[in-house]
Scaffold this motif. Structure first.
Motif, short mmCIF file in Angstrom:
data_model
loop_
_atom_site.label_atom_id
_atom_site.label_comp_id
_atom_site.label_asym_id
_atom_site.label_seq_id
_atom_site.Cartn_x
_atom_site.Cartn_y
_atom_site.Cartn_z
N THR A 74 -6.63 -2.87 55.10
CA THR A 74 -5.49 -2.46 54.28
C THR A 74 -4.92 -1.13 54.76
O THR A 74 -3.70 -0.94 54.78
CB THR A 74 -5.84 -2.37 52.78
N LEU A 75 -5.79 -0.21 55.14
CA LEU A 75 -5.30 1.07 55.65
C LEU A 75 -4.59 0.88 57.00
O LEU A 75 -3.61 1.57 57.27
CB LEU A 75 -6.44 2.08 55.76
N LEU A 76 -5.08 -0.03 57.82
CA LEU A 76 -4.40 -0.32 59.09
C LEU A 76 -3.00 -0.89 58.82
O LEU A 76 -2.03 -0.51 59.49
CB LEU A 76 -5.22 -1.28 59.94
N LEU A 77 -2.89 -1.76 57.84
CA LEU A 77 -1.59 -2.30 57.46
C LEU A 77 -0.65 -1.18 57.01
O LEU A 77 0.51 -1.12 57.44
CB LEU A 77 -1.74 -3.33 56.34
N ILE A 78 -1.14 -0.27 56.20
CA ILE A 78 -0.33 0.85 55.73
C ILE A 78 0.08 1.74 56.90
O ILE A 78 1.21 2.23 56.96
CB ILE A 78 -1.06 1.65 54.63
N ALA A 79 -0.84 1.96 57.84
CA ALA A 79 -0.52 2.79 59.01
C ALA A 79 0.65 2.20 59.80
O ALA A 79 1.50 2.93 60.30
CB ALA A 79 -1.75 2.94 59.91
N PHE A 80 0.71 0.88 59.91
CA PHE A 80 1.78 0.25 60.66
C PHE A 80 3.04 0.03 59.83
O PHE A 80 4.15 0.15 60.34
CB PHE A 80 1.32 -1.07 61.27
N ALA A 81 2.88 -0.30 58.56
CA ALA A 81 4.04 -0.61 57.71
C ALA A 81 4.74 0.64 57.18
O ALA A 81 5.91 0.60 56.84
CB ALA A 81 3.61 -1.49 56.54
N GLY A 82 4.01 1.75 57.09
CA GLY A 82 4.60 2.97 56.56
C GLY A 82 4.36 3.09 55.06
O GLY A 82 3.76 2.22 54.45
N PRO A 83 4.86 4.16 54.47
CA PRO A 83 4.53 4.47 53.08
C PRO A 83 5.30 3.69 52.03
O PRO A 83 4.89 3.64 50.88
CB PRO A 83 4.86 5.95 52.96
N GLY A 84 6.41 3.08 52.36
CA GLY A 84 7.21 2.42 51.34
C GLY A 84 7.86 3.44 50.42
O GLY A 84 8.10 4.59 50.81
N ARG A 85 8.14 3.04 49.20
CA ARG A 85 8.78 3.93 48.21
C ARG A 85 7.79 4.89 47.59
O ARG A 85 6.59 4.73 47.74
CB ARG A 85 9.39 3.09 47.09
N PHE A 86 8.31 5.82 46.85
CA PHE A 86 7.55 6.75 46.02
C PHE A 86 6.66 7.69 46.85
O PHE A 86 5.65 8.17 46.36
CB PHE A 86 6.67 6.03 44.99
N ALA A 87 6.99 7.95 48.09
CA ALA A 87 6.19 8.81 48.97
C ALA A 87 6.75 10.23 48.96
O ALA A 87 7.94 10.43 49.17
CB ALA A 87 6.18 8.25 50.39
N LEU A 88 5.88 11.19 48.73
CA LEU A 88 6.32 12.59 48.74
C LEU A 88 6.75 13.02 50.14
O LEU A 88 7.58 13.91 50.27
CB LEU A 88 5.20 13.51 48.25
N GLY A 89 6.20 12.41 51.16
CA GLY A 89 6.58 12.75 52.53
C GLY A 89 8.05 12.50 52.80
O GLY A 89 8.67 13.21 53.60
N THR A 90 8.65 11.54 52.13
CA THR A 90 10.08 11.28 52.33
C THR A 90 10.92 12.40 51.72
O THR A 90 12.00 12.67 52.21
CB THR A 90 10.49 9.92 51.72
N VAL A 91 10.41 13.04 50.69
CA VAL A 91 11.13 14.18 50.10
C VAL A 91 11.19 15.32 51.10
O VAL A 91 12.23 15.93 51.31
CB VAL A 91 10.44 14.65 48.79
N PHE A 92 10.04 15.60 51.75
CA PHE A 92 10.00 16.68 52.74
C PHE A 92 10.89 16.37 53.93
O PHE A 92 11.59 17.23 54.43
CB PHE A 92 8.57 16.94 53.19
N SER A 93 10.87 15.12 54.41
CA SER A 93 11.69 14.78 55.57
C SER A 93 13.17 14.76 55.21
O SER A 93 14.01 15.08 56.04
CB SER A 93 11.25 13.45 56.18
#
Length: 152
Positions: free
Chosen positions: A108-127
């Motif tokens: 599941t973590l490998l899937l997330i690593a490839f698919a990305g964070p999706g919505r609700f990610a704080l990292g998108t706020v910073f970027s």
């Protein structure tokens, strides 16, 4: 456009939050002796204490959506390491050797690593803040803005 495309990022974001939270809980259990643990791991012991640090920190980062891809990839690798060094010695299949959680977290973590964070990610706020501020001086080549940078 597929009919599920509008909700795909929302579903991925919720999936990331749940997986990250559960992964962090495993780390907290081992590090602090909470959530049903008999005792905390001794500080610095290899590999248990270090794996728990990866689980707690990586799980929190994945849950929050900050550095998601890197944190998920490191977490996935740590679970693969756990499976092949701890579980395989008692049987090949996860159902035989108690390695289901390690296997599920790994994939599941490998899937997330490839698919990305999706919505609700704080990292998108910073970027997003970084994009609106314009390119940093290090983003320029000989004083020229890159082609992808907004022109002022």
């Amino acid at each position: 456009m597929h009919r599920f495309d509008p909700v795909r990022d929302h579903a991925l974001g919720l999936f990331r939050i749940v997986v990250g939270f559960l992964f962090a809980c495993h780390g907290a259990k081992t590090l602090f002796g909470v959530l049903g643990a008999k005792a905390p791991a001794a500080i610095g012991t290899w590999p248990g204490w270090w794996a728990a640090v990866i689980q707690l920190v990586g799980g929190a980062l994945v849950c929050l959506g900050v550095g998601t891809r890197v944190a998920a990839l490191i977490g996935s690798g740590s679970m693969a390491f756990a499976y092949f060094t701890v579980h395989v010695s008692t049987g090949l299949l996860p159902i035989q050797n108690g390695g289901e959680p390690a296997t599920l977290f790994c994939w599941t973590l490998l899937l997330i690593a490839f698919a990305g964070p999706g919505r609700f990610a704080l990292g998108t706020v910073f970027s997003a803040n970084r994009r609106t501020a314009g390119p940093a001086p290090s983003d320029t080549v000989d004083g020229e803005l890159p082609a992808s940078a907004p022109q002022r």
